[in-house]
Design a protein around this motif. Structure first.
Motif, PDB file in Angstrom:
ATOM      1  N   PRO A 111       0.786  -1.234   0.000  1.00 48.09           N
ATOM      2  CA  PRO A 111       0.000   0.000   0.000  1.00 48.09           C
ATOM      3  C   PRO A 111       0.819   1.286   0.000  1.00 48.09           C
ATOM      4  O   PRO A 111       0.383   2.300  -0.532  1.00 48.09           O
ATOM      5  N   ARG A 112       2.011   1.285   0.564  1.00 51.15           N
ATOM      6  CA  ARG A 112       2.778   2.534   0.653  1.00 51.15           C
ATOM      7  C   ARG A 112       3.248   3.031  -0.715  1.00 51.15           C
ATOM      8  O   ARG A 112       3.576   4.201  -0.875  1.00 51.15           O
ATOM      9  N   ALA A 113       3.292   2.118  -1.694  1.00 54.45           N
ATOM     10  CA  ALA A 113       3.745   2.547  -3.034  1.00 54.45           C
ATOM     11  C   ALA A 113       2.573   2.720  -3.993  1.00 54.45           C
ATOM     12  O   ALA A 113       2.772   3.030  -5.167  1.00 54.45           O
ATOM     13  N   LYS A 119      13.694   0.243  -5.198  1.00 54.05           N
ATOM     14  CA  LYS A 119      13.631   0.073  -3.740  1.00 54.05           C
ATOM     15  C   LYS A 119      14.862   0.729  -3.115  1.00 54.05           C
ATOM     16  O   LYS A 119      15.993   0.419  -3.494  1.00 54.05           O
ATOM     17  N   LEU A 120      14.631   1.633  -2.179  1.00 57.03           N
ATOM     18  CA  LEU A 120      15.759   2.348  -1.561  1.00 57.03           C
ATOM     19  C   LEU A 120      15.410   2.780  -0.145  1.00 57.03           C
ATOM     20  O   LEU A 120      14.472   3.540   0.081  1.00 57.03           O
ATOM     21  N   ASP A 121      16.191   2.263   0.805  1.00 55.84           N
ATOM     22  CA  ASP A 121      16.096   2.736   2.192  1.00 55.84           C
ATOM     23  C   ASP A 121      17.403   3.473   2.501  1.00 55.84           C
ATOM     24  O   ASP A 121      18.474   2.855   2.558  1.00 55.84           O
ATOM     25  N   ASN A 146      17.570  14.690  -4.021  1.00 52.28           N
ATOM     26  CA  ASN A 146      17.603  14.100  -2.681  1.00 52.28           C
ATOM     27  C   ASN A 146      16.467  14.707  -1.872  1.00 52.28           C
ATOM     28  O   ASN A 146      16.625  15.752  -1.226  1.00 52.28           O
ATOM     29  N   ASN A 147      15.314  14.052  -1.925  1.00 55.80           N
ATOM     30  CA  ASN A 147      14.092  14.602  -1.315  1.00 55.80           C
ATOM     31  C   ASN A 147      13.737  13.929   0.011  1.00 55.80           C
ATOM     32  O   ASN A 147      13.247  14.580   0.925  1.00 55.80           O
ATOM     33  N   ALA A 148      13.966  12.617   0.130  1.00 52.44           N
ATOM     34  CA  ALA A 148      13.524  11.866   1.315  1.00 52.44           C
ATOM     35  C   ALA A 148      14.169  12.416   2.583  1.00 52.44           C
ATOM     36  O   ALA A 148      15.344  12.792   2.584  1.00 52.44           O
ATOM     37  N   ALA A 149      13.395  12.476   3.648  1.00 53.63           N
ATOM     38  CA  ALA A 149      13.931  12.922   4.937  1.00 53.63           C
ATOM     39  C   ALA A 149      12.952  12.550   6.039  1.00 53.63           C
ATOM     40  O   ALA A 149      11.787  12.241   5.768  1.00 53.63           O
ATOM     41  N   ILE A 150      13.437  12.574   7.267  1.00 54.46           N
ATOM     42  CA  ILE A 150      12.561  12.382   8.425  1.00 54.46           C
ATOM     43  C   ILE A 150      12.763  13.519   9.420  1.00 54.46           C
ATOM     44  O   ILE A 150      13.803  14.195   9.410  1.00 54.46           O
ATOM     45  N   PRO A 203      17.157  17.714  16.025  1.00 54.94           N
ATOM     46  CA  PRO A 203      17.765  16.769  15.073  1.00 54.94           C
ATOM     47  C   PRO A 203      17.561  17.203  13.628  1.00 54.94           C
ATOM     48  O   PRO A 203      18.494  17.149  12.817  1.00 54.94           O
ATOM     49  N   TYR A 204      16.347  17.644  13.306  1.00 57.23           N
ATOM     50  CA  TYR A 204      16.018  17.997  11.923  1.00 57.23           C
ATOM     51  C   TYR A 204      16.824  19.206  11.442  1.00 57.23           C
ATOM     52  O   TYR A 204      17.435  19.197  10.378  1.00 57.23           O
ATOM     53  N   ARG A 205      16.821  20.268  12.261  1.00 53.31           N
ATOM     54  CA  ARG A 205      17.555  21.489  11.879  1.00 53.31           C
ATOM     55  C   ARG A 205      19.036  21.210  11.669  1.00 53.31           C
ATOM     56  O   ARG A 205      19.632  21.661  10.688  1.00 53.31           O
ATOM     57  N   TRP A 207       6.675  25.890   3.164  1.00 52.59           N
ATOM     58  CA  TRP A 207       5.991  25.093   4.194  1.00 52.59           C
ATOM     59  C   TRP A 207       4.801  24.435   3.496  1.00 52.59           C
ATOM     60  O   TRP A 207       3.845  25.097   3.089  1.00 52.59           O
ATOM     61  N   VAL A 208       4.878  23.112   3.361  1.00 51.69           N
ATOM     62  CA  VAL A 208       4.005  22.389   2.440  1.00 51.69           C
ATOM     63  C   VAL A 208       3.106  21.384   3.172  1.00 51.69           C
ATOM     64  O   VAL A 208       3.575  20.673   4.074  1.00 51.69           O
ATOM     65  N   ARG A 209       1.847  21.302   2.737  1.00 46.41           N
ATOM     66  CA  ARG A 209       0.855  20.409   3.341  1.00 46.41           C
ATOM     67  C   ARG A 209       1.121  18.946   2.982  1.00 46.41           C
ATOM     68  O   ARG A 209       0.630  18.436   1.964  1.00 46.41           O
ATOM     69  N   THR A 210       1.947  18.292   3.806  1.00 47.55           N
ATOM     70  CA  THR A 210       2.253  16.866   3.637  1.00 47.55           C
ATOM     71  C   THR A 210       2.210  16.254   5.033  1.00 47.55           C
ATOM     72  O   THR A 210       1.954  16.966   6.004  1.00 47.55           O
ATOM     73  N   GLU A 211       2.541  14.963   5.128  1.00 44.63           N
ATOM     74  CA  GLU A 211       2.606  14.358   6.473  1.00 44.63           C
ATOM     75  C   GLU A 211       3.609  15.113   7.337  1.00 44.63           C
ATOM     76  O   GLU A 211       3.366  15.376   8.509  1.00 44.63           O
TER      77      GLU A 211
HETATM   78  P1  NDP Z   1       6.932  13.405   4.026  1.00 44.14           P
HETATM   79  O1  NDP Z   1       7.142  13.036   5.440  1.00 44.14           O
HETATM   80  O2  NDP Z   1       5.557  13.649   3.552  1.00 44.14           O
HETATM   81  O3  NDP Z   1       7.621  12.305   3.054  1.00 44.14           O
HETATM   82  C1  NDP Z   1       8.911  11.866   3.346  1.00 44.14           C
HETATM   83  C2  NDP Z   1       9.366  10.865   2.310  1.00 44.14           C
HETATM   84  O4  NDP Z   1      10.681  10.418   2.662  1.00 44.14           O
HETATM   85  C3  NDP Z   1       8.472   9.629   2.230  1.00 44.14           C
HETATM   86  O5  NDP Z   1       8.408   9.189   0.903  1.00 44.14           O
HETATM   87  C4  NDP Z   1       9.248   8.632   3.075  1.00 44.14           C
HETATM   88  O6  NDP Z   1       8.995   7.268   2.766  1.00 44.14           O
HETATM   89  C5  NDP Z   1      10.673   8.998   2.683  1.00 44.14           C
HETATM   90  N1  NDP Z   1      11.643   8.441   3.616  1.00 44.14           N
HETATM   91  C6  NDP Z   1      11.701   8.618   4.951  1.00 44.14           C
HETATM   92  N2  NDP Z   1      12.708   7.892   5.449  1.00 44.14           N
HETATM   93  C7  NDP Z   1      13.305   7.258   4.418  1.00 44.14           C
HETATM   94  C8  NDP Z   1      14.391   6.357   4.301  1.00 44.14           C
HETATM   95  N3  NDP Z   1      15.090   5.921   5.366  1.00 44.14           N
HETATM   96  N4  NDP Z   1      14.736   5.898   3.074  1.00 44.14           N
HETATM   97  C9  NDP Z   1      14.036   6.304   1.988  1.00 44.14           C
HETATM   98  N5  NDP Z   1      12.995   7.134   2.025  1.00 44.14           N
HETATM   99  C10 NDP Z   1      12.625   7.598   3.237  1.00 44.14           C
HETATM  100  O7  NDP Z   1       7.841  14.692   3.784  1.00 44.14           O
HETATM  101  P2  NDP Z   1       7.680  15.886   2.718  1.00 44.14           P
HETATM  102  O8  NDP Z   1       7.215  15.352   1.432  1.00 44.14           O
HETATM  103  O9  NDP Z   1       6.960  16.982   3.369  1.00 44.14           O
HETATM  104  O10 NDP Z   1       9.191  16.363   2.620  1.00 44.14           O
HETATM  105  C11 NDP Z   1      10.012  16.164   1.469  1.00 44.14           C
HETATM  106  C12 NDP Z   1      11.286  16.966   1.657  1.00 44.14           C
HETATM  107  O11 NDP Z   1      10.977  18.355   1.841  1.00 44.14           O
HETATM  108  C13 NDP Z   1      12.091  16.566   2.886  1.00 44.14           C
HETATM  109  O12 NDP Z   1      13.467  16.635   2.595  1.00 44.14           O
HETATM  110  C14 NDP Z   1      11.742  17.626   3.913  1.00 44.14           C
HETATM  111  O13 NDP Z   1      12.738  17.793   4.874  1.00 44.14           O
HETATM  112  C15 NDP Z   1      11.606  18.842   3.004  1.00 44.14           C
HETATM  113  N6  NDP Z   1      10.816  19.927   3.575  1.00 44.14           N
HETATM  114  C16 NDP Z   1       9.469  19.775   3.773  1.00 44.14           C
HETATM  115  C17 NDP Z   1       8.727  20.834   4.273  1.00 44.14           C
HETATM  116  C18 NDP Z   1       7.249  20.752   4.460  1.00 44.14           C
HETATM  117  O14 NDP Z   1       6.653  21.755   4.904  1.00 44.14           O
HETATM  118  N7  NDP Z   1       6.592  19.644   4.129  1.00 44.14           N
HETATM  119  C19 NDP Z   1       9.365  22.116   4.646  1.00 44.14           C
HETATM  120  C20 NDP Z   1      10.769  22.165   4.385  1.00 44.14           C
HETATM  121  C21 NDP Z   1      11.458  21.104   3.872  1.00 44.14           C
HETATM  122  P3  NDP Z   1       8.024   6.312   3.677  1.00 44.14           P
HETATM  123  O15 NDP Z   1       6.627   6.519   3.151  1.00 44.14           O
HETATM  124  O16 NDP Z   1       8.558   4.950   3.450  1.00 44.14           O
HETATM  125  O17 NDP Z   1       8.158   6.776   5.099  1.00 44.14           O
END
Ligand code: NDP
Length: 260
Positions: free
Chosen positions: A46-48, A64-66, A94-98, A181-183, A214-218
């Protein structure tokens, strides 16, 4: 967008949020021979599903990438290399982040494991990915006969950073969202951007950090004023405009410079 990004493009964190929207808009706008490598942790299940629902026959390959797992990064790079055959990688996003713990993440709620986990995904992952993808980025830069002109269509790395990584702007945002941690991880990603820009200049590979707004996402939450659609449309238009003078900089989704 009338101009188009071209070639091979790789997006991390492509299954939701900004990454998913990047893939959706890129798939609609890239040229005929362009191809997107959409990376996510789970390519089955479901996540994809949202990524699979994008109706773009032949334009997207799921990878597939972790980013917290070096073996997974290595396997993803091998899969991408095989798939590209003679081509190189033109654009890595490089978009993925936590962000841990949950916002506002004050000092009292933040521990060692949060610091380590966030640094591992947001900094070490992109560091290793770039290191392993460098031959493909170099190949793309060499295949182009543009002299020393750098661009996102030739060979580039775009690191998705954030306004709150800015050390100069910290007093304006700190009391709303501490997020240690994030900053600090994104400030480190900025330094990585700057170092890579210096090192890869001789290969004609552009390296720029971009804040999506600042974007409306999780991650951004429901109160965020920007939709992923508007943020990504802005960032793609900024990416199309990037050239040598932007390498090693931090810009926002509208192209404004953010101080380090
Ligand atoms: P989301 O939390 O909505 O999505 C994060 C994505 O990163 C998901 O696809 C998640 O996958 C993936 N991810 C997390 N951990 C890993 C990992 N270990 N390996 C691979 N993928 C991973 O975040 P946003 O879409 O909001 O953010 C995208 C980018 O924008 C990030 O870099 C964030 O820091 C930056 N950003 C966002 C802002 C905002 O307001 N939304 C503001 C400023 C910057 P999975 O579903 O598997 O968890």
């Amino acid at each position: 967008m009338s101009e188009k990004l071209r070639g091979n493009i790789l997006v991390t964190g492509a299954n939701r949020g900004i990454g998913l929207e990047l893939v959706r808009q890129l798939a609609q706008s890239i040229g005929e021979n362009a191809h997107i490598y959409a990376c996510c942790r789970e390519i089955e299940g479901p996540r994809a599903q949202a990524l699979k629902n994008l109706s773009t026959p032949g334009k997207i390959t799921l990878v597939k990438l972790d980013l917290s797992d070096e073996g997974s990064i290595s396997s993803a790079v091998q899969a991408v290399s095989r798939n590209m055959e003679a081509g190189g990688l033109n654009l890595l996003i490089n978009n993925a982040a936590i962000n841990r713990p949950e916002s506002p993440a004050p000092l009292s709620a933040t521990g060692k494991q949060h610091m380590m986990d966030v640094y591992e995904t947001n900094v070490v992952g992109p560091f290793l990915l770039v290191k392993m993808l460098l031959p493909l980025l170099q190949k793309a830069a060499e295949m182009d006969s543009e002299g020393d002109q750098m661009s996102c269509s030739r060979s580039a790395i775009v690191n998705i950073s954030t306004l709150i990584s800015s050390i100069e702007k910290c007093p304006e945002s700190f009391h709303i969202a501490q997020m240690y941690p994030y900053r600090t991880s994104k400030a480190a990603l900025n330094m990585l951007t700057r170092c890579h820009a210096e090192e890869f200049k001789r290969h004609n590979i552009l390296v720029t950090a971009v804040h999506p707004g600042w974007v409306r996402t999780e991650m951004g939450g429901e109160k965020a004023p920007l939709t992923p659609e508007d943020s990504v449309a802005g960032m793609l238009s900024v990416m199309l405009s990037l050239s040598n003078k932007h390498s090693g900089m931090l810009l926002d989704w509208q192209g404004n410079t953010i101080p380090w």
